[in-house]
Write a protein that holds these residues in place. Structure first.
Motif, PDB file in Angstrom:
ATOM      1  N   ASP A 176       0.797  -1.145  -0.042  1.00  0.00           N
ATOM      2  CA  ASP A 176       0.117  -0.064  -0.067  1.00  0.00           C
ATOM      3  C   ASP A 176       0.883   1.166   0.001  1.00  0.00           C
ATOM      4  O   ASP A 176       0.389   2.289  -0.471  1.00  0.00           O
ATOM      5  CB  ASP A 176      -0.847  -0.087   1.273  1.00  0.00           C
ATOM      6  N   SER A 177       1.965   1.170   0.556  1.00  0.00           N
ATOM      7  CA  SER A 177       3.122   2.258   0.828  1.00  0.00           C
ATOM      8  C   SER A 177       3.916   2.355  -0.393  1.00  0.00           C
ATOM      9  O   SER A 177       4.797   3.401  -0.439  1.00  0.00           O
ATOM     10  CB  SER A 177       3.540   2.304   2.158  1.00  0.00           C
ATOM     11  N   ASN A 178       3.858   1.239  -1.579  1.00  0.00           N
ATOM     12  CA  ASN A 178       4.819   1.558  -2.519  1.00  0.00           C
ATOM     13  C   ASN A 178       6.279   1.323  -2.015  1.00  0.00           C
ATOM     14  O   ASN A 178       7.100   1.897  -2.709  1.00  0.00           O
ATOM     15  CB  ASN A 178       4.688   2.522  -3.505  1.00  0.00           C
ATOM     16  N   ILE A 179       6.383   0.511  -1.071  1.00  0.00           N
ATOM     17  CA  ILE A 179       7.888   0.217  -0.527  1.00  0.00           C
ATOM     18  C   ILE A 179       8.314  -1.055  -1.123  1.00  0.00           C
ATOM     19  O   ILE A 179       7.510  -2.152  -0.788  1.00  0.00           O
ATOM     20  CB  ILE A 179       7.920   0.298   1.103  1.00  0.00           C
ATOM     21  N   TYR A 180       9.476  -1.190  -1.779  1.00  0.00           N
ATOM     22  CA  TYR A 180       9.799  -2.418  -2.624  1.00  0.00           C
ATOM     23  C   TYR A 180      10.280  -3.236  -1.413  1.00  0.00           C
ATOM     24  O   TYR A 180      11.073  -2.968  -0.530  1.00  0.00           O
ATOM     25  CB  TYR A 180      11.003  -1.927  -3.555  1.00  0.00           C
ATOM     26  N   TYR A 181      10.113  -4.701  -1.688  1.00  0.00           N
ATOM     27  CA  TYR A 181      10.919  -5.635  -0.620  1.00  0.00           C
ATOM     28  C   TYR A 181      11.021  -6.840  -1.784  1.00  0.00           C
ATOM     29  O   TYR A 181      10.470  -7.037  -2.860  1.00  0.00           O
ATOM     30  CB  TYR A 181      10.150  -6.047   0.453  1.00  0.00           C
ATOM     31  N   GLU A 182      12.062  -7.577  -1.503  1.00  0.00           N
ATOM     32  CA  GLU A 182      12.520  -8.923  -2.059  1.00  0.00           C
ATOM     33  C   GLU A 182      11.356  -9.999  -2.108  1.00  0.00           C
ATOM     34  O   GLU A 182      10.680  -9.953  -1.187  1.00  0.00           O
ATOM     35  CB  GLU A 182      13.880  -9.637  -1.638  1.00  0.00           C
ATOM     36  N   GLY A 183      11.189 -10.465  -3.154  1.00  0.00           N
ATOM     37  CA  GLY A 183       9.950 -11.389  -3.425  1.00  0.00           C
ATOM     38  C   GLY A 183      10.420 -12.771  -2.767  1.00  0.00           C
ATOM     39  O   GLY A 183       9.154 -13.541  -2.160  1.00  0.00           O
ATOM     40  N   PHE A 184      11.654 -12.987  -2.129  1.00  0.00           N
ATOM     41  CA  PHE A 184      11.792 -14.269  -1.419  1.00  0.00           C
ATOM     42  C   PHE A 184      11.637 -14.043   0.203  1.00  0.00           C
ATOM     43  O   PHE A 184      12.133 -14.900   0.650  1.00  0.00           O
ATOM     44  CB  PHE A 184      13.136 -14.799  -1.807  1.00  0.00           C
ATOM     45  N   ILE A 185      11.213 -12.902   0.448  1.00  0.00           N
ATOM     46  CA  ILE A 185      11.205 -12.501   1.918  1.00  0.00           C
ATOM     47  C   ILE A 185      10.291 -13.664   2.810  1.00  0.00           C
ATOM     48  O   ILE A 185      10.628 -14.322   3.805  1.00  0.00           O
ATOM     49  CB  ILE A 185      10.463 -11.230   2.303  1.00  0.00           C
ATOM     50  N   GLY A 186       9.454 -14.128   2.002  1.00  0.00           N
ATOM     51  CA  GLY A 186       8.412 -15.169   2.620  1.00  0.00           C
ATOM     52  C   GLY A 186       9.215 -16.493   2.800  1.00  0.00           C
ATOM     53  O   GLY A 186       8.887 -17.380   3.920  1.00  0.00           O
ATOM     54  N   ALA A 187      10.361 -16.772   2.245  1.00  0.00           N
ATOM     55  CA  ALA A 187      11.215 -18.019   2.369  1.00  0.00           C
ATOM     56  C   ALA A 187      11.814 -17.817   3.515  1.00  0.00           C
ATOM     57  O   ALA A 187      12.559 -18.919   4.058  1.00  0.00           O
ATOM     58  CB  ALA A 187      11.939 -18.020   1.124  1.00  0.00           C
ATOM     59  N   LEU A 188      12.026 -16.662   4.170  1.00  0.00           N
ATOM     60  CA  LEU A 188      12.831 -16.557   5.307  1.00  0.00           C
ATOM     61  C   LEU A 188      12.204 -16.890   6.617  1.00  0.00           C
ATOM     62  O   LEU A 188      12.815 -17.515   7.549  1.00  0.00           O
ATOM     63  CB  LEU A 188      13.234 -14.912   5.676  1.00  0.00           C
ATOM     64  N   TYR A 189      10.805 -17.277   6.494  1.00  0.00           N
ATOM     65  CA  TYR A 189       9.868 -17.580   7.480  1.00  0.00           C
ATOM     66  C   TYR A 189      10.384 -18.916   8.184  1.00  0.00           C
ATOM     67  O   TYR A 189      10.622 -18.870   9.519  1.00  0.00           O
ATOM     68  CB  TYR A 189       8.481 -17.707   7.052  1.00  0.00           C
ATOM     69  N   PRO A 190      10.411 -19.912   7.684  1.00  0.00           N
ATOM     70  CA  PRO A 190      10.822 -21.356   8.150  1.00  0.00           C
ATOM     71  C   PRO A 190      12.107 -21.174   8.915  1.00  0.00           C
ATOM     72  O   PRO A 190      12.462 -21.831   9.818  1.00  0.00           O
ATOM     73  CB  PRO A 190      10.828 -22.143   6.995  1.00  0.00           C
ATOM     74  N   PHE A 191      13.192 -20.368   8.249  1.00  0.00           N
ATOM     75  CA  PHE A 191      14.509 -20.490   8.760  1.00  0.00           C
ATOM     76  C   PHE A 191      14.340 -19.870  10.389  1.00  0.00           C
ATOM     77  O   PHE A 191      14.840 -20.475  11.224  1.00  0.00           O
ATOM     78  CB  PHE A 191      15.317 -19.641   8.104  1.00  0.00           C
ATOM     79  N   MET A 192      13.679 -18.734  10.560  1.00  0.00           N
ATOM     80  CA  MET A 192      13.695 -18.238  11.810  1.00  0.00           C
ATOM     81  C   MET A 192      12.683 -18.846  12.610  1.00  0.00           C
ATOM     82  O   MET A 192      13.039 -19.121  14.004  1.00  0.00           O
ATOM     83  CB  MET A 192      13.038 -16.714  11.795  1.00  0.00           C
TER      84      MET A 192
END
Length: 356
Positions: free
Chosen positions: A127-143
């Protein structure tokens, strides 16, 4: 003062965005005693769809991502998850009136990740037009897995140390330990590779992690763009708004459970998400300097650290540590940790505006 005013303005602006507004609306409905209710089966269905969407999005991005750009934040996510649990073991778990196993169970949930909070953060950044890497969701299982494994291992080892242990040879010559009653094999009480493997399997089999990993695999190994763009992406915001409404109501209801446990949990639930988020923010900045990790990536890594598991974590903790008080760790996580983490999204956006 000017910096504080800018952050405050960002907070107020973000609270008006649909994602956070629905969370607050849910809390208001529960506070007013409304009989509004969404069936549990629908709630689970919504969560699975959202996680499949996040997983597929991450998988599609991983397929085209630079390996180093992904591995650095993934490694930092593991370290942050472990660090949060150790912080909890040195603070909440040592508080007067808090049993060590309850404190570690709570720290485990706070080190793990809330899928719904991550999805909310992505929606706010979009909504705020702030870019983020598409692979962010893949960090979920690691943490998530790192925190849960660490918390359960520390709790098991602590319970074994606290027992009045006597080491003596068994009838078959194998060393055993015990206090009263039947002896217990040392390996069973003190943990080891078998215990770690069991925890990993239970965590990976949980509905949330399973859905996320399935989406990741589909995104990496297949070509799901058509169904992703025609079905999952259009539904994402509408389903997320319903999830936020449910979570707001659940959070308000869980607050009542905190009356049954020490006030230390209330303080921890209010303060820990912010401190953990700052830890994640620092890790994100390190990744930024090492690999060019984006502003949005830093914000979302901070949010993952600030969040506390509300889907995969509780059943994992309940299965591995049945002696822990669920009113303590679930009440603190869902009742305080989750809403504080979601409402802290504007804070981390404001901090990022100062840094980037």
């Amino acid at each position: 003062m000017e910096i504080l005013m800018m952050i405050a303005g960002t907070v107020v602006e973000q609270l008006q965005k649909p994602t956070l507004a629905f969370l607050i609306a849910g809390m208001m409905l529960a506070a007013l005693g409304a009989r509004f209710e969404i069936p549990q089966s629908i709630y689970k269905f919504i969560v699975i769809l959202l996680l499949l969407k996040v997983g597929m999005s991450a998988g599609i991005s991983i397929r085209n991502a630079d390996t180093l750009s992904f591995l650095v934040p993934a490694s930092l996510a593991i370290l942050v998850g472990i660090a949060i649990v150790f912080l909890g073991s040195r603070s909440l778990a040592r508080w007067n009136g808090v049993s060590r196993v309850d404190g570690l169970a709570t720290a485990g949930l706070f080190g793990a990740v809330s899928a719904s909070t991550l999805a909310a953060g992505m929606a706010v950044l979009d909504d705020s037009n702030i870019y983020y890497e598409g692979f962010i969701g893949a960090l979920y299982p690691f943490m998530d897995v790192a925190a849960l494994v660490t918390a359960i291992m520390l709790a098991k080892l602590s319970a074994a140390r606290q027992a009045a242990v006597t080491v003596y040879p068994g009838r078959d010559g194998a060393a055993s330990i015990g206090s009263t009653g039947a002896p217990t094999p040392i390996g069973a009480s003190m943990g080891g590779s078998g215990l770690i493997r069991e925890i990993l399997v239970d965590t990976l089999r949980s509905p949330a992690i399973s859905a996320l990993i399935t989406g990741l695999a589909l995104g990496v190994l297949s070509d799901p763009e058509t169904v992703y763009k025609s079905f999952y992406e259009p539904l994402f915001r509408g389903l997320l708004s319903i999830l936020m409404l449910i979570m707001g109501m659940e959070a308000w209801t869980r607050l009542a459970e905190l009356r049954k446990v020490a006030h230390a949990y209330v303080l921890y639930g209010l303060v820990a998400p912010i401190l953990h988020g700052l830890l994640g923010f620092g890790a994100g900045l390190a990744a930024h300097h090492l690999t060019g990790f984006s502003e949005g990536g830093v914000i979302l890594l901070a949010l993952m650290a600030a969040s506390s598991s509300d889907i995969s974590g509780p059943p994992t903790i309940r299965g591995a540590l049945p002696e822990a008080n669920s009113s303590a760790y679930v009440g603190t996580s869902t009742g305080l940790g989750t809403p504080v983490a979601i409402l802290s999204i504007p804070l981390f956006i404001g901090l990022a505006d100062l840094v980037f």
